[in-house]
Design an enzyme around this catalytic site. Structure first.
Site: not given
Length: 240
Positions: A8, A129
């Protein structure tokens, strides 16, 4: 099962967030290409890179860093964060990204997302998600008032093959993946490849996902915190 190491990116550093909170970012490496090289040397050929700056700003920010990772390591990269249009996706795919991951665009700009599926097929991954069983978007602040079947079927009809699904209640928590959720998704949508994301804590979670014959799993914090070794990750990884 594909075990996919995660990087990330935030402000050109390798970080992890806790439940998506930018104020709870832990920095693990200030040299992302060097981190990627570690995965390369461990025997991985594909990694998961998220542009957290891009996700926050609504435009892809870290292409230069990802291009460096690709050129220096030869790894293939699936990436997401800040991809808001067909033009964004085309730019990334033309720049050498192997797969793009789109989530909010599939909700807010579905026509452009379907155009991407039409043109790029399996190179386009849906980032789905989930919050209490519903699709979450807009920084996980909103949920879609639509069934998963109604949400996914138009994409399946246009060639969607792979879904990276995150139970956001477990993202970055190392509380264990939501095995029941992934099993139910696979049963309801057997034509899709599901990549598990969020909650992996140790090697037992990889074993459980492998026993489910899961298509793939993204591993982030568990590796960075030392709960999972590269050797353990490799044990459950198959490139096929």
């Amino acid at each position: 099962m594909k075990v996919i190491p995660a990087i990330d990116l935030l402000d050109e550093k390798v970080v992890r967030l806790h439940k998506g909170d930018y104020d709870e970012a832990t920095i693990y490496n200030d040299d992302p290409p060097a981190e990627a090289q570690i995965f390369k040397e461990a025997g991985f050929d594909h990694i998961h890179v998220i542009d957290l700056n891009g996700a926050k700003e609504g435009r892809f920010v870290n292409l230069d860093i990802i291009s460096q990772i690709i050129s220096k390591t030869g790894l293939s990269v699936q990436t997401g964060g800040g991809i808001r249009s067909y033009r964004d996706a085309k730019m990334l795919l033309d720049a050498g990204i192997s797969n793009i991951i789109c989530s909010s665009m599939a909700v807010k700009s579905s026509d452009e997302w379907l155009k991407i599926l039409d043109e790029y097929g399996s190179r386009a991954i849906l980032g789905m998600d989930l919050k209490d069983g519903k699709v979450a978007y807009g920084g996980w602040l909103e949920t879609l008032d639509k069934s998963l079947k109604d949400f996914l079927q138009p994409m399946i009809d246009r060639g969607l093959s792979t879904v990276l699904s995150t139970d956001i209640s477990r993202d970055g928590t190392m509380a264990g993946p939501n095995l029941k959720l992934y099993q139910e998704l696979s049963e309801h949508f057997p034509q899709l490849n599901f990549i598990a994301s969020g909650g992996v804590s140790d090697v037992s979670d990889l074993q459980a996902l492998a026993e489910q014959d899961r298509y793939g799993v993204v591993v982030g914090r568990a590796y960075y915190e030392g709960n999972l070794s590269l050797k353990e990750m490799r044990k459950y990884h198959s490139a096929e």
